[in-house]
Write a protein that holds these residues in place. Structure first.
Motif, short mmCIF file in Angstrom:
data_model
loop_
_atom_site.label_atom_id
_atom_site.label_comp_id
_atom_site.label_asym_id
_atom_site.label_seq_id
_atom_site.Cartn_x
_atom_site.Cartn_y
_atom_site.Cartn_z
N MET A 74 37.49 44.59 19.14
CA MET A 74 36.29 44.87 19.91
C MET A 74 36.28 44.02 20.98
O MET A 74 36.74 42.83 20.92
CB MET A 74 35.05 44.51 19.02
CG MET A 74 33.93 44.95 19.63
SD MET A 74 32.19 44.47 18.69
CE MET A 74 32.58 45.57 17.41
N GLU A 75 36.03 44.54 22.18
CA GLU A 75 35.63 44.03 23.34
C GLU A 75 34.50 42.94 23.27
O GLU A 75 33.47 43.71 22.88
CB GLU A 75 35.56 44.89 24.78
CG GLU A 75 36.92 45.70 24.84
CD GLU A 75 38.06 44.53 25.41
OE1 GLU A 75 37.46 43.55 25.97
OE2 GLU A 75 39.05 45.02 25.38
N LEU A 76 34.62 41.77 23.69
CA LEU A 76 33.34 40.89 23.61
C LEU A 76 32.23 41.34 24.71
O LEU A 76 31.02 41.28 24.54
CB LEU A 76 33.74 39.57 23.96
CG LEU A 76 32.69 38.48 23.92
CD1 LEU A 76 32.18 38.38 22.32
CD2 LEU A 76 33.26 37.10 24.45
N SER A 77 32.77 42.07 25.57
CA SER A 77 31.89 42.37 26.92
C SER A 77 30.90 43.44 26.34
O SER A 77 29.95 43.78 27.02
CB SER A 77 32.86 42.90 28.29
OG SER A 77 33.52 43.93 27.84
N THR A 78 31.08 44.00 25.18
CA THR A 78 30.24 45.05 24.67
C THR A 78 29.24 44.53 23.89
O THR A 78 28.46 45.33 23.25
CB THR A 78 31.02 46.27 24.03
OG1 THR A 78 31.91 45.48 23.03
CG2 THR A 78 32.17 46.89 24.84
N ILE A 79 29.34 43.32 23.46
CA ILE A 79 28.71 42.77 22.51
C ILE A 79 27.28 42.30 23.06
O ILE A 79 27.15 41.77 23.94
CB ILE A 79 29.42 41.59 21.63
CG1 ILE A 79 30.38 42.01 20.83
CG2 ILE A 79 28.28 41.06 20.73
CD1 ILE A 79 31.32 40.97 20.33
N THR A 80 26.02 42.69 22.41
CA THR A 80 25.01 42.12 22.92
C THR A 80 24.08 41.55 21.73
O THR A 80 23.80 42.68 20.94
CB THR A 80 24.06 43.08 23.67
OG1 THR A 80 24.67 43.30 24.80
CG2 THR A 80 22.51 42.66 24.10
N ILE A 81 23.33 40.61 21.63
CA ILE A 81 22.82 40.16 20.57
C ILE A 81 21.11 39.83 20.98
O ILE A 81 20.80 39.29 21.65
CB ILE A 81 23.08 38.69 20.05
CG1 ILE A 81 24.54 38.70 19.61
CG2 ILE A 81 22.34 38.27 18.72
CD1 ILE A 81 25.20 37.58 19.27
N PRO B 81 35.78 40.27 32.95
CA PRO B 81 36.97 41.33 32.93
C PRO B 81 38.16 40.72 32.02
O PRO B 81 39.06 41.74 31.99
CB PRO B 81 37.16 41.17 34.71
CG PRO B 81 36.60 39.76 34.93
CD PRO B 81 35.42 39.55 34.27
N GLU B 82 38.13 39.76 31.84
CA GLU B 82 39.55 39.37 30.99
C GLU B 82 39.06 38.91 29.40
O GLU B 82 39.89 38.33 28.78
CB GLU B 82 40.10 38.02 31.67
CG GLU B 82 40.52 38.21 33.18
CD GLU B 82 41.54 39.24 33.28
OE1 GLU B 82 42.26 39.46 32.20
OE2 GLU B 82 41.82 39.70 34.22
N GLY B 83 37.86 39.30 29.24
CA GLY B 83 37.29 38.97 27.77
C GLY B 83 36.79 37.51 27.54
O GLY B 83 36.54 36.85 28.28
N TYR B 84 36.89 37.32 26.10
CA TYR B 84 36.28 35.96 25.72
C TYR B 84 37.06 34.84 26.37
O TYR B 84 36.39 33.70 26.75
CB TYR B 84 36.47 35.88 24.20
CG TYR B 84 35.98 34.71 23.60
CD1 TYR B 84 34.46 34.62 23.49
CD2 TYR B 84 36.63 33.79 22.92
CE1 TYR B 84 33.83 33.45 23.07
CE2 TYR B 84 36.38 32.64 22.40
CZ TYR B 84 34.88 32.38 22.26
OH TYR B 84 34.21 31.49 21.74
N GLY B 85 38.24 34.77 26.47
CA GLY B 85 38.93 33.75 27.01
C GLY B 85 38.59 33.29 28.50
O GLY B 85 38.61 32.16 28.95
#
Length: 346
Positions: free
Chosen positions: A1-8, A21-25
């Motif tokens: 799962m792409e982190l950029s799509t997660i919303t809490i 653009p490069e994810g969690y790292g």
């Protein structure tokens, strides 16, 4: 799962990873570098302010007034980086629209303060070198304090004027559905008048950017030429000559001569040249880390720019507040000695 799509989300706040653009790292790396730069800025500028307070003769009393102000700006800049990078990169509160305005205000203000204090230091060094005999007449410590206060006032004025068009002609402030970067992008609810745009261009572009940058660049080129020329003349003089009763090498044989010690005027000028060399490096580093961010802002208005370039220029700009103290330590003997004495106290 792409982190950029997660919303809490909850009733009080929402956490949305932004600019990924490069994810969690990518997020972790950006936050790590930004927070390290911010903490370095706060710690080193606090130490610098203490050193200059206890040892006002490191740069001379008048120059120290501007240097101390520059240190306080560095501390404020460190807190601004901590707040803006963590909020902008990770957390968006429910009232994020107002938070965005606060962050944007302090981001522009610290940038303006840095630029105007660099300008003050540049003018101070120019007067010290060009008019060394009348330096204390032109720039006494009380007058330097008034100039520093004026620099703060001009910075606040330019910052407020920069944001006035958002308040007058934009409804983004009251739109809680917009992302935090929408205020920076600017969505106008009505087109600003031409007269207003011209006024803003004159105030923000000329007073806030163009004139100070041109002044800093031109004067520091002059100071660089003067300091390099002086060092070259010193190297081309008779080798190994020292003031006082010292051995002087002439034709490979050591002879003893009594040479006059430098007078107060020559000694003062030599000291001012050494201090000027320090602040030429400080100004050069400031322009090197500040101009790429300015160029990015200009380019983003006329073309689509990669967000990774934005991140690179931002991280480079975040290094600016603590670089000055490193330069002071390595290029000023009195500052270095005072710093070591302070280290012994701890």
């Amino acid at each position: 799962m792409e982190l950029s799509t997660i919303t809490i989300e909850s009733s009080n706040f929402s956490i949305t990873p932004a600019l990924l653009p490069e994810g969690y790292g990518y997020l972790v790396l950006r936050l790590l570098i930004s927070n390290c730069s911010a903490l370095l800025a706060i710690i080193l500028n606090t130490l610098s302010a203490l050193i200059l307070y206890k040892n006002p003769n490191c740069f001379g009393e008048t120059t120290t007034v501007f240097a101390k102000g520059f240190s306080f700006v560095g501390i404020a800049n460190g807190f601004q980086i901590l707040l803006s990078e963590n909020v902008y990169g990770l957390v968006l509160t429910v009232d994020h629209a107002r938070m965005c305005w606060v962050l944007l205000f302090f981001a522009i203000l610290t940038s303006q303060l840095n630029l105007h204090f660099i300008t003050c230091l540049t003018i101070d060094r120019y007067i010290a070198i060009r008019y060394s005999l009348r330096y204390h007449t032109f720039l006494s410590p009380p007058r330097a304090v008034r100039i520093a206060i004026a620099a703060v006032a001009v910075s606040v004025f330019v910052t407020c004027f920069t944001l006035c068009d958002r308040l007058l002609f934009s409804d983004v402030l009251f739109d809680d559905n917009q992302r935090i970067c929408s205020v920076i992008d600017g969505n106008y609810s009505m087109e600003p008048p031409v007269v207003w745009m011209v006024l803003q261009l004159l105030v923000v572009a000329l007073i806030g950017t163009v004139l100070p940058v041109i002044l800093v660049v031109v004067v520091n080129i002059y100071l660089f030429v003067v300091t390099v020329g002086h060092a070259r003349r010193m190297r081309q003089s008779v080798p190994e000559i020292r003031f006082g009763n010292e051995a002087v090498t002439q034709g490979g044989q050591a002879v003893v001569e009594s040479l006059p010690a430098p007078g107060p005027t020559e000694s003062f000028l030599l000291t001012q040249l050494r201090i000027a060399r320090t602040f030429v490096v400080v100004s050069g580093l400031f322009l090197a880390v500040w101009l790429p961010s300015l160029l990015f802002v200009i380019l983003s208005k006329v073309a689509t720019v990669d967000t990774r370039l934005q991140t690179a220029t931002t991280l480079l700009l975040n290094c600016n507040p603590w670089l000055n103290d490193v330069v002071y330590f390595f290029m000023n003997k009195k500052y270095r000695k005072a710093a070591r004495k302070m280290k012994e106290c701890f």
